[in-house]
Design a protein around this motif. Structure first.
Motif, PDB file in Angstrom:
ATOM      1  N   ARG A  64       0.844  -1.217   0.000  1.00 25.79           N
ATOM      2  CA  ARG A  64       0.000   0.000   0.000  1.00 25.79           C
ATOM      3  C   ARG A  64       0.872   1.256   0.000  1.00 25.79           C
ATOM      4  O   ARG A  64       0.577   2.221  -0.709  1.00 25.79           O
ATOM      5  CB  ARG A  64      -0.918  -0.024   1.220  1.00 25.79           C
ATOM      6  N   LEU A  65       1.946   1.254   0.775  1.00 26.22           N
ATOM      7  CA  LEU A  65       2.848   2.412   0.841  1.00 26.22           C
ATOM      8  C   LEU A  65       3.470   2.689  -0.527  1.00 26.22           C
ATOM      9  O   LEU A  65       3.478   3.830  -1.002  1.00 26.22           O
ATOM     10  CB  LEU A  65       3.939   2.145   1.881  1.00 26.22           C
ATOM     11  N   ILE A  66       3.975   1.641  -1.168  1.00 26.85           N
ATOM     12  CA  ILE A  66       4.594   1.793  -2.488  1.00 26.85           C
ATOM     13  C   ILE A  66       3.562   2.263  -3.515  1.00 26.85           C
ATOM     14  O   ILE A  66       3.833   3.159  -4.317  1.00 26.85           O
ATOM     15  CB  ILE A  66       5.252   0.464  -2.924  1.00 26.85           C
ATOM     16  N   ALA A  67       2.369   1.674  -3.481  1.00 20.28           N
ATOM     17  CA  ALA A  67       1.315   2.072  -4.415  1.00 20.28           C
ATOM     18  C   ALA A  67       0.940   3.538  -4.227  1.00 20.28           C
ATOM     19  O   ALA A  67       0.655   4.251  -5.195  1.00 20.28           O
ATOM     20  CB  ALA A  67       0.085   1.179  -4.241  1.00 20.28           C
ATOM     21  N   THR A  68       0.968   4.018  -2.993  1.00 17.32           N
ATOM     22  CA  THR A  68       0.650   5.423  -2.734  1.00 17.32           C
ATOM     23  C   THR A  68       1.735   6.330  -3.312  1.00 17.32           C
ATOM     24  O   THR A  68       1.422   7.361  -3.920  1.00 17.32           O
ATOM     25  CB  THR A  68       0.474   5.676  -1.227  1.00 17.32           C
ATOM     26  N   ALA A  69       3.005   5.976  -3.142  1.00 19.21           N
ATOM     27  CA  ALA A  69       4.086   6.771  -3.740  1.00 19.21           C
ATOM     28  C   ALA A  69       3.922   6.832  -5.257  1.00 19.21           C
ATOM     29  O   ALA A  69       4.087   7.897  -5.867  1.00 19.21           O
ATOM     30  CB  ALA A  69       5.449   6.187  -3.362  1.00 19.21           C
ATOM     31  N   GLU A  70       3.568   5.708  -5.864  1.00 18.17           N
ATOM     32  CA  GLU A  70       3.377   5.674  -7.317  1.00 18.17           C
ATOM     33  C   GLU A  70       2.164   6.487  -7.747  1.00 18.17           C
ATOM     34  O   GLU A  70       2.205   7.194  -8.757  1.00 18.17           O
ATOM     35  CB  GLU A  70       3.262   4.223  -7.797  1.00 18.17           C
ATOM     36  N   ARG A  71       1.059   6.419  -6.972  1.00 12.70           N
ATOM     37  CA  ARG A  71      -0.129   7.230  -7.280  1.00 12.70           C
ATOM     38  C   ARG A  71       0.177   8.716  -7.128  1.00 12.70           C
ATOM     39  O   ARG A  71      -0.291   9.543  -7.914  1.00 12.70           O
ATOM     40  CB  ARG A  71      -1.303   6.847  -6.373  1.00 12.70           C
TER      41      ARG A  71
END
Length: 192
Positions: A64-71
């Protein structure tokens, strides 16, 4: 005081390291969160890019953390259009990160890029829309959201003088692309 050049070719930030991780003898383990940040020069022009990923079996909270950085990176790129301002990019990034409940390391963000790695303007990861330098065709910027899982914004330097670590020991993720501002919209120059 003289500035010490970065002592490696690649920034490798692991787990609670936010950015500028200096490679060392640490052996990656199953579940580690790694951010790689790398710049390159070609024919006198510079590019900068970063990616975060999990080694082996991912923890759901890291995914979730990585996906948020990408978003956040995607939102920043979407705001990088002629007629907008640097603050519009900062606001887009900050909104994604804060809505997810994550911290943003104060004073760190993207930058102008071209003949040198770090040029004006600075591209903050949080800010007010409609503020800052107007975006014009021909500009190139590095957009690079960094997020801290614990929700706080605090960080401190590691003993190596380069690596920035979260104050609360929570994990961090980082994503980055070099983007050209064009009349036809943002163009990612570091796309795979």
């Amino acid at each position: 005081k003289r500035h010490t050049p970065f002592p490696a070719v690649l920034c490798t930030s692991v787990n609670e390291a936010i950015v500028h991780g200096v490679p060392n003898a640490y052996r990656l383990r199953d579940g580690d969160l790694v951010s790689l940040d790398c710049g390159a020069e070609l024919a006198g022009w510079v590019g900068d890019s970063a990616i975060s990923f999990t080694v082996g079996t991912p923890r759901p909270e890291d995914t979730r953390l990585i996906a948020t950085a990408e978003r956040a990176l995607e939102a920043g790129i979407a705001a990088a259009v002629v007629g907008n301002r640097i603050g519009d990019i900062a606001h887009a990034i900050g909104t994604v990160c804060r809505t997810a409940g994550y911290g943003i390391p104060e004073g760190f963000g993207g930058h102008g890029i071209g003949r040198r790695m770090h040029e004006d303007p600075g591209v903050p990861n949080e800010g007010r829309p409609g503020r800052g330098m107007p975006l014009r065709p021909g500009m190139a910027i590095a957009i690079e959201p960094m997020v801290i899982a614990g929700g706080g914004d605090g960080y401190h330097p590691a003993p190596d003088g380069w690596t920035l670590r979260t104050n609360d020991g929570s994990r961090a993720a980082h994503a980055e692309h070099t983007v050209a501002i064009t009349e036809d919209g943002p163009r990612i120059l570091t796309a795979l």
